[in-house]
Design an enzyme around this catalytic site. Structure first.
Site, PDB file in Angstrom:
ATOM      1  N   LYS A  75     -27.039 -28.604  -8.466  1.00  0.00           N
ATOM      2  CA  LYS A  75     -27.285 -27.955  -7.183  1.00  0.00           C
ATOM      3  C   LYS A  75     -27.189 -26.448  -7.389  1.00  0.00           C
ATOM      4  O   LYS A  75     -26.504 -25.994  -8.313  1.00  0.00           O
ATOM      5  CB  LYS A  75     -26.213 -28.419  -6.175  1.00  0.00           C
ATOM      6  CG  LYS A  75     -26.572 -28.238  -4.727  1.00  0.00           C
ATOM      7  CD  LYS A  75     -27.340 -29.401  -4.148  1.00  0.00           C
ATOM      8  CE  LYS A  75     -27.725 -29.130  -2.707  1.00  0.00           C
ATOM      9  NZ  LYS A  75     -28.459 -30.224  -2.096  1.00  0.00           N
ATOM     10  N   GLY A 180     -29.799 -37.657  15.972  1.00  0.00           N
ATOM     11  CA  GLY A 180     -30.596 -36.593  15.365  1.00  0.00           C
ATOM     12  C   GLY A 180     -32.067 -36.933  15.411  1.00  0.00           C
ATOM     13  O   GLY A 180     -32.471 -38.073  15.139  1.00  0.00           O
ATOM     14  N   VAL A 184     -35.391 -36.414   9.300  1.00  0.00           N
ATOM     15  CA  VAL A 184     -34.981 -37.785   8.960  1.00  0.00           C
ATOM     16  C   VAL A 184     -35.079 -38.697  10.188  1.00  0.00           C
ATOM     17  O   VAL A 184     -35.672 -39.785  10.133  1.00  0.00           O
ATOM     18  CB  VAL A 184     -33.549 -37.804   8.375  1.00  0.00           C
ATOM     19  CG1 VAL A 184     -33.121 -39.220   8.048  1.00  0.00           C
ATOM     20  CG2 VAL A 184     -33.456 -36.915   7.133  1.00  0.00           C
TER      21      VAL A 184
HETATM   22  P1  NAD Z   1     -33.183 -31.335  10.672  1.00  0.00           P
HETATM   23  O1  NAD Z   1     -32.641 -29.962  10.725  1.00  0.00           O
HETATM   24  O2  NAD Z   1     -34.657 -31.537  10.535  1.00  0.00           O
HETATM   25  O3  NAD Z   1     -32.729 -32.161  11.972  1.00  0.00           O
HETATM   26  C1  NAD Z   1     -31.420 -32.236  12.415  1.00  0.00           C
HETATM   27  C2  NAD Z   1     -31.407 -32.862  13.800  1.00  0.00           C
HETATM   28  O4  NAD Z   1     -30.059 -33.051  14.186  1.00  0.00           O
HETATM   29  C3  NAD Z   1     -32.055 -32.006  14.881  1.00  0.00           C
HETATM   30  O5  NAD Z   1     -32.806 -32.852  15.723  1.00  0.00           O
HETATM   31  C4  NAD Z   1     -30.859 -31.454  15.668  1.00  0.00           C
HETATM   32  O6  NAD Z   1     -31.145 -31.181  17.018  1.00  0.00           O
HETATM   33  C5  NAD Z   1     -29.900 -32.633  15.532  1.00  0.00           C
HETATM   34  N1  NAD Z   1     -28.505 -32.308  15.808  1.00  0.00           N
HETATM   35  C6  NAD Z   1     -27.809 -31.191  15.521  1.00  0.00           C
HETATM   36  N2  NAD Z   1     -26.542 -31.307  15.985  1.00  0.00           N
HETATM   37  C7  NAD Z   1     -26.453 -32.541  16.559  1.00  0.00           C
HETATM   38  C8  NAD Z   1     -25.416 -33.248  17.207  1.00  0.00           C
HETATM   39  N3  NAD Z   1     -24.223 -32.731  17.364  1.00  0.00           N
HETATM   40  N4  NAD Z   1     -25.690 -34.500  17.672  1.00  0.00           N
HETATM   41  C9  NAD Z   1     -26.910 -35.047  17.525  1.00  0.00           C
HETATM   42  N5  NAD Z   1     -27.923 -34.420  16.914  1.00  0.00           N
HETATM   43  C10 NAD Z   1     -27.694 -33.175  16.445  1.00  0.00           C
HETATM   44  O7  NAD Z   1     -32.394 -32.058   9.477  1.00  0.00           O
HETATM   45  P2  NAD Z   1     -32.873 -33.278   8.585  1.00  0.00           P
HETATM   46  O8  NAD Z   1     -33.696 -32.758   7.458  1.00  0.00           O
HETATM   47  O9  NAD Z   1     -33.398 -34.350   9.466  1.00  0.00           O
HETATM   48  O10 NAD Z   1     -31.490 -33.723   7.926  1.00  0.00           O
HETATM   49  C11 NAD Z   1     -30.518 -34.451   8.639  1.00  0.00           C
HETATM   50  C12 NAD Z   1     -29.433 -34.893   7.687  1.00  0.00           C
HETATM   51  O11 NAD Z   1     -29.984 -35.681   6.628  1.00  0.00           O
HETATM   52  C13 NAD Z   1     -28.662 -33.794   6.963  1.00  0.00           C
HETATM   53  O12 NAD Z   1     -27.369 -34.271   6.722  1.00  0.00           O
HETATM   54  C14 NAD Z   1     -29.388 -33.661   5.643  1.00  0.00           C
HETATM   55  O13 NAD Z   1     -28.584 -33.100   4.633  1.00  0.00           O
HETATM   56  C15 NAD Z   1     -29.666 -35.127   5.366  1.00  0.00           C
HETATM   57  N6  NAD Z   1     -30.762 -35.352   4.427  1.00  0.00           N
HETATM   58  C16 NAD Z   1     -32.008 -34.901   4.694  1.00  0.00           C
HETATM   59  C17 NAD Z   1     -33.034 -35.139   3.815  1.00  0.00           C
HETATM   60  C18 NAD Z   1     -34.438 -34.692   4.091  1.00  0.00           C
HETATM   61  O14 NAD Z   1     -35.315 -35.018   3.299  1.00  0.00           O
HETATM   62  N7  NAD Z   1     -34.707 -34.000   5.181  1.00  0.00           N
HETATM   63  C19 NAD Z   1     -32.774 -35.841   2.604  1.00  0.00           C
HETATM   64  C20 NAD Z   1     -31.478 -36.324   2.360  1.00  0.00           C
HETATM   65  C21 NAD Z   1     -30.477 -36.068   3.299  1.00  0.00           C
END
Ligand code: NAD
Length: 370
Positions: A75, A180, A184
């Site tokens: 990382k 969320g 994802v």
């Molecule tokens: P993103 O920023 O696209 O979306 C995050 C979502 O969470 C948004 O809709 C936001 O409004 C919501 N949110 C924020 N605070 C909240 C709360 N208190 N309650 C409910 N919803 C809330 O992020 P993402 O890319 O979808 O990633 C989400 C998680 O998945 C993170 O932990 C990230 O590390 C993990 N992840 C993502 C990927 C990827 O490919 N995007 C891969 C592996 C892991």
């Protein structure tokens, strides 16, 4: 070194890079390369520490091994506040970081997007290093397979489908709550609703929307786009986002923030299956309590590995179609393996998944302590 635990697996190499003229400071932690070059995203935050980068690198070690990819874990971190300078200065800082890691990428380290680092920054790094393989998550024009294709959400969907089958639950008769609605959550919701599951609750940072008769996916997407939140979906009852964990739903998918269920809330959880789309959504002790209660949990580093599988396809120069095929193949194989062993050994999927990842690394590792 603060926050680093040197143990039986690593970390093998820690790079600290600094450019005093630009004020660029950063790190790359290469945790373990027994299976291949260290793979993991680069985050830019003013308070990122080498300890935080190490713990994320370690997670990548397990995730890549469990996904059965020829990648180790690593990382990167750049200590900078992107709001404190111009976009031009950000570009210069990213370029300086790329120059500083040129000697290790892609031979020992392959970067990817993470917080405040997207496809634009990946393009700068690949161009500066002069090698497209140095990073994934590049723009489509450079052969990238962006996250917007939904790779992680697709993997979460497949994991959910298989775990539901294992639990003898039919997806088309199951109700789902998704925490969320970002990259994802949206794609998990899309594929699940296409498979006939009833999405009864969805939350975002503004709150939670609930309807026992089901929420319409297309309408949710439009509402989020138009009004900025899913809570404006009609018909539906607006709840606090915290209330999502206790709604009446068979399946719960965390896809936002860490630590969403505390030990005193375990009793309120009604789901029979939790598929962890986000990273560390539930602390280990709380997971153990839920497991005791009979809840099946598909752990984060298995459930959300669709993203890194997609990165591997990009690294190999593959297409979007090949990416979806590989996610399908790998998720089906790995989820089945973890569930089978979990059943046989009477251990939680997380414990079994760690065991499998560790065994795969130890088999090929000549620096690990066995
Ligand atoms: P993103 O920023 O696209 O979306 C995050 C979502 O969470 C948004 O809709 C936001 O409004 C919501 N949110 C924020 N605070 C909240 C709360 N208190 N309650 C409910 N919803 C809330 O992020 P993402 O890319 O979808 O990633 C989400 C998680 O998945 C993170 O932990 C990230 O590390 C993990 N992840 C993502 C990927 C990827 O490919 N995007 C891969 C592996 C892991």
């Amino acid at each position: 070194m603060e926050g680093i635990n040197f143990d039986d697996f690593g970390p093998e190499k820690i790079f600290q890079v600094y450019n005093p003229r630009l004020g660029m400071r950063g790190f790359v932690v290469i945790d373990n390369t027994a299976l291949g070059p260290g793979k993991g995203g680069i985050r830019m935050r003013p308070d990122v520490t080498v300890g935080e980068v190490f713990s994320l690198a370690r997670t990548m070690t397990w995730k890549n091994a469990l996904a059965d990819l020829p990648f180790g874990g690593a990382k990167g971190g750049i200590v900078a506040d992107e709001n404190a300078f111009t976009p031009q200065k950000k570009e210069k800082i990213v370029e300086a970081f790329a120059k500083a890691i040129k000697s290790i990428a892609p031979e020992y380290y392959i970067g990817a997007p993470d917080m405040n680092m997207g496809e634009k920054e990946m393009a700068i790094i690949a161009k500066t290093i002069g090698n497209k393989k140095a990073v994934t998550g590049k723009p489509k024009s450079m052969g990238g397979l962006p996250h917007e294709l939904g790779s992680t959400g697709y993997g979460v969907f497949l994991a959910t489908k298989m775990a539901a089958e294992y639990k003898k639950m039919s997806l088309s008769e199951s109700t789902v709550a998704i925490e969320g609605f970002g990259n994802v959550g949206v794609f998990a919701a899309k594929f699940l609703s296409e498979a006939g599951a009833k999405i009864v609750a969805v939350s975002d940072s503004k709150g939670c929307i609930y309807n026992k008769d089901g929420l319409n996916f297309e309408k949710l997407e439009k509402t989020k786009l138009k009004t900025g939140s899913v809570i404006n979906h009609t018909p539906g009852q607006i709840l606090k986002n915290k209330e999502l964990i206790s709604v009446n739903a068979d399946i719960l998918i965390p896809a936002a923030i860490p630590n969403i269920i505390h030990s005193d809330e375990v009793k309120d959880v009604k789901a029979k299956l939790i598929v962890e789309g986000s990273n560390i959504p539930i602390k280990f002790e709380v997971e153990e309590m839920l497991t005791k209660k009979g809840v099946l949990i598909i752990p984060d580093f298995l459930a959300n590995s669709g993203g890194v599988i997609s990165s591997y396809v990009e690294y190999k120069g593959g297409t979007e179609k090949e990416m979806f095929k590989m996610i399908e193949r790998k998720m089906e194989k790995n989820v089945a393996l973890v569930l089978e062993k979990s059943d046989k050994l009477k251990k939680s999927p997380r414990r079994v998944a760690y065991k499998i990842a560790k065994e795969r690394i130890l088999e090929k590792c000549d620096t690990c302590k066995i």
